[in-house]
Enzyme design. Structure first.
Site, short mmCIF file in Angstrom:
data_model
loop_
_atom_site.label_atom_id
_atom_site.label_comp_id
_atom_site.label_asym_id
_atom_site.label_seq_id
_atom_site.Cartn_x
_atom_site.Cartn_y
_atom_site.Cartn_z
N HIS A 154 100.95 -41.88 52.12
CA HIS A 154 100.56 -42.01 50.71
C HIS A 154 99.11 -42.48 50.60
O HIS A 154 98.34 -41.98 49.77
CB HIS A 154 101.47 -43.01 50.00
CG HIS A 154 102.85 -42.51 49.73
ND1 HIS A 154 103.75 -42.25 50.73
CD2 HIS A 154 103.49 -42.21 48.57
CE1 HIS A 154 104.89 -41.83 50.21
NE2 HIS A 154 104.76 -41.78 48.90
N HIS A 195 106.30 -49.73 53.40
CA HIS A 195 105.49 -49.84 54.60
C HIS A 195 105.19 -51.29 54.88
O HIS A 195 105.21 -52.14 53.99
CB HIS A 195 104.16 -49.08 54.43
CG HIS A 195 104.25 -47.61 54.67
ND1 HIS A 195 104.25 -47.03 55.92
CD2 HIS A 195 104.34 -46.58 53.79
CE1 HIS A 195 104.33 -45.72 55.81
NE2 HIS A 195 104.40 -45.42 54.53
N ASP A 199 100.38 -50.86 58.13
CA ASP A 199 100.33 -49.42 57.86
C ASP A 199 99.26 -49.10 56.82
O ASP A 199 98.58 -48.08 56.91
CB ASP A 199 101.69 -48.92 57.35
CG ASP A 199 102.82 -49.29 58.29
OD1 ASP A 199 102.54 -49.55 59.47
OD2 ASP A 199 103.98 -49.34 57.84
#
Length: 262
Positions: A154, A195, A199
């Site tokens: 994302h 996450h 990350d």
């Protein structure tokens, strides 16, 4: 007010038509690149689904972001997805390739609610046939994936879009808003436990380093290096527009000087 709308409507439709025509011409010229991007995104989906077979749920790792940001809860985790869809743009293959290598190198226990111990979705049985892998168990395999953590896809998509508009966009307030939304989205991803903080952090510096390398080392494409007499296919920023006007003015002065000498 109705008179104003009537006068402005033809301008709006002409603008829409011109933009659509430009986009269609770009697609006709660059369709192979678009197709290659779609194929690679499918490959990325295969890899993200494939690592789910290797995922083993375990205790959630200690995380500074989890300590600072309160959890949104499973019923509110859709908020980060909404922000992502709002600012979703394009992607860069190099970042996605690095992501595949990274999350296959080491599998971490997923922090998402459906990836934790006790969840039926945390582990999936080995595939029964090749077709099951190729279809990525759609749509559950896409929505309820586990194991594809470092680094956040994302965030890759978001930062590539923001950096692209930062380079080619013309509205300063949109640039500021885009960066703000990228930061807010990163915090929401952590708060929704999709996450780990690492990350997000790795995605932020990796995408920026990759784009810096692309901009500084690779040759520019034709539409990014148009000559002074050509109309650019992408909108210029305010700074680029001023520089271009100065160059055109200087070129006209030089032409006039040469003409007077003759």
């Amino acid at each position: 007010m109705p008179l104003y709308v009537d006068r402005e409507a033809p301008k709006l439709w002409r603008r829409i038509y011109s933009e659509a025509t430009l986009e269609a011409s770009l697609l006709a010229e660059k369709w192979k690149l678009v197709l290659a991007g779609l194929v690679f995104q499918y490959i990325h989906g295969l890899a993200a689904h494939g690592v789910h077979y290797l995922h083993r749920p375990g205790p959630t790792l200690q995380d500074a972001g989890f300590f600072i940001l309160p959890a949104l809860g499973q019923d509110k985790a859709f908020v980060s997805e909404t922000v992502f869809v709002t600012i979703f743009g394009s992607f860069i293959l190099a970042s996605q390739s690095l992501r595949i290598i990274t999350f296959f190198a080491t599998q971490l226990p997923g922090p998402n609610y459906h990836c934790r111990e006790g969840s039926k979705l945390a582990k999936i049985p080995p595939p029964k046939n090749v077709l099951e892998v190729l279809l990525i168990n759609f749509p559950d395999g896409v929505i309820y994936g586990c194991g594809d953590l470092i680094f956040s896809s994302h965030t890759i998509f978001t930062l590539v879009f923001v950096r692209t508009y930062q380079r080619y966009g013309t509205r300063r307030w949109i640039k500021h808003l885009a960066w703000l939304m990228a930061v807010v989205q990163s915090l929401l991803i952590i708060a929704s436990r999709k996450h780990y903080t690492v990350d997000i952090v790795v995605a932020w510096y990796t995408v920026n380093l990759v784009m810096f390398y692309v901009d500084s080392k690779l040759p520019e494409m034709a539409e990014r290096s148009s000559g002074p007499s050509q109309t650019p296919l992408l909108p210029l920023s305010t700074k680029d527009t001023k520089n271009r006007s100065k160059e055109d003015h200087q070129r006209l002065l030089n032409e006039n000087i040469v003409a007077d000498d003759h």
